[in-house]
Structure formats: C-alpha cells, structure tokens
Scaffold this motif. Sequence first.
Motif, short mmCIF file in Angstrom:
data_model
loop_
_atom_site.label_atom_id
_atom_site.label_comp_id
_atom_site.label_asym_id
_atom_site.label_seq_id
_atom_site.Cartn_x
_atom_site.Cartn_y
_atom_site.Cartn_z
N LYS A 4 0.84 -1.20 0.00
CA LYS A 4 0.00 0.00 0.00
C LYS A 4 0.87 1.24 0.00
O LYS A 4 1.92 1.29 0.64
CB LYS A 4 -0.91 0.02 1.22
CG LYS A 4 -2.00 -1.00 1.16
CD LYS A 4 -2.95 -0.86 2.32
CE LYS A 4 -4.07 -1.87 2.20
NZ LYS A 4 -5.05 -1.74 3.24
N HIS A 5 0.42 2.25 -0.73
CA HIS A 5 1.13 3.52 -0.80
C HIS A 5 0.35 4.56 0.00
O HIS A 5 -0.75 4.96 -0.40
CB HIS A 5 1.27 3.97 -2.26
CG HIS A 5 1.85 5.33 -2.40
ND1 HIS A 5 3.18 5.59 -2.17
CD2 HIS A 5 1.29 6.51 -2.73
CE1 HIS A 5 3.41 6.88 -2.35
NE2 HIS A 5 2.27 7.46 -2.69
N TYR A 6 0.89 4.93 1.14
CA TYR A 6 0.24 5.93 1.98
C TYR A 6 0.70 7.31 1.56
O TYR A 6 1.83 7.51 1.14
CB TYR A 6 0.56 5.69 3.45
CG TYR A 6 0.01 4.38 3.97
CD1 TYR A 6 -1.34 4.23 4.20
CD2 TYR A 6 0.84 3.29 4.19
CE1 TYR A 6 -1.87 3.02 4.65
CE2 TYR A 6 0.32 2.07 4.64
CZ TYR A 6 -1.04 1.95 4.87
OH TYR A 6 -1.55 0.77 5.31
N VAL A 7 -0.21 8.26 1.66
CA VAL A 7 0.10 9.63 1.23
C VAL A 7 0.25 10.55 2.44
O VAL A 7 -0.41 10.36 3.46
CB VAL A 7 -0.97 10.19 0.27
CG1 VAL A 7 -1.05 9.35 -0.99
CG2 VAL A 7 -2.34 10.28 0.92
N GLY A 8 1.10 11.53 2.27
CA GLY A 8 1.21 12.62 3.23
C GLY A 8 0.31 13.76 2.79
O GLY A 8 -0.37 13.68 1.74
N TYR A 9 0.32 14.83 3.53
CA TYR A 9 -0.56 15.96 3.24
C TYR A 9 -0.33 16.52 1.83
O TYR A 9 -1.28 16.78 1.10
CB TYR A 9 -0.40 17.04 4.30
CG TYR A 9 -1.26 18.25 4.04
CD1 TYR A 9 -2.63 18.20 4.24
CD2 TYR A 9 -0.70 19.45 3.58
CE1 TYR A 9 -3.44 19.29 3.98
CE2 TYR A 9 -1.50 20.55 3.34
CZ TYR A 9 -2.87 20.47 3.53
OH TYR A 9 -3.66 21.56 3.28
N GLU A 10 0.94 16.71 1.46
CA GLU A 10 1.24 17.32 0.17
C GLU A 10 0.72 16.48 -0.99
O GLU A 10 0.14 17.00 -1.95
CB GLU A 10 2.76 17.55 0.01
CG GLU A 10 3.32 18.64 0.89
CD GLU A 10 3.55 18.19 2.33
OE1 GLU A 10 3.57 16.96 2.61
OE2 GLU A 10 3.72 19.07 3.19
N ALA A 48 -3.22 6.36 -1.42
CA ALA A 48 -3.52 7.13 -2.62
C ALA A 48 -4.88 6.70 -3.18
O ALA A 48 -5.70 7.54 -3.57
CB ALA A 48 -2.42 6.95 -3.66
N ARG A 49 -5.12 5.39 -3.19
CA ARG A 49 -6.41 4.88 -3.69
C ARG A 49 -7.57 5.44 -2.90
O ARG A 49 -8.58 5.86 -3.46
CB ARG A 49 -6.42 3.36 -3.65
CG ARG A 49 -7.73 2.76 -4.07
CD ARG A 49 -7.64 1.25 -4.29
NE ARG A 49 -8.91 0.60 -4.41
CZ ARG A 49 -9.80 0.77 -5.38
NH1 ARG A 49 -9.57 1.62 -6.34
NH2 ARG A 49 -10.94 0.10 -5.40
N LYS A 50 -7.45 5.48 -1.58
CA LYS A 50 -8.53 6.02 -0.75
C LYS A 50 -8.76 7.50 -1.07
O LYS A 50 -9.89 7.98 -1.07
CB LYS A 50 -8.22 5.85 0.73
CG LYS A 50 -9.31 6.44 1.61
CD LYS A 50 -9.25 5.96 3.02
CE LYS A 50 -10.31 6.66 3.82
NZ LYS A 50 -11.29 5.79 4.38
#
Length: 69
Positions: A4-10, A48-50
Amino acid sequence: MSKKHYVGYEEFIRIGKSMYNKGGDVIVECWDRKQFDEYIAEFGKITARKTYVMCENYHQQEIDEAGYF
C-alpha cells in the motif's frame, strides 16, 4: 500483492488538485494540514487509492445534492 502507498498531506492535496472538477475541490478548498492530521490520528493513514475514492464520493455527493441524473 503490492504494498500500500500511503500519502502525506502534500500528496493528498496534489491528488485533490488533479481531481479538482471531480470532487477534489473539496480536498483542496476544505482540508488543511490540521484536519488531515486529525483524520490520520482518528482513522489511520490514507492510501492514494482512498484519496481518489474520497474525491469520487465528494463528486457523487455534489451530483446528488444538485439533483443531476
């Protein structure tokens, strides 16, 4: 199975901008870093998907509220 690729705020905001006319406007205009951090603290990391799904849901809600078919 891919990781899974988790995203930060940016990146969250960048995805919102890329989907601006499809629900991303809500992310860009309404989410600030504090709200993002509070969401992460309460519900966990966002993939990113979410983020894309959130944009789609915001867009569908706008359509439903406007009464479009």
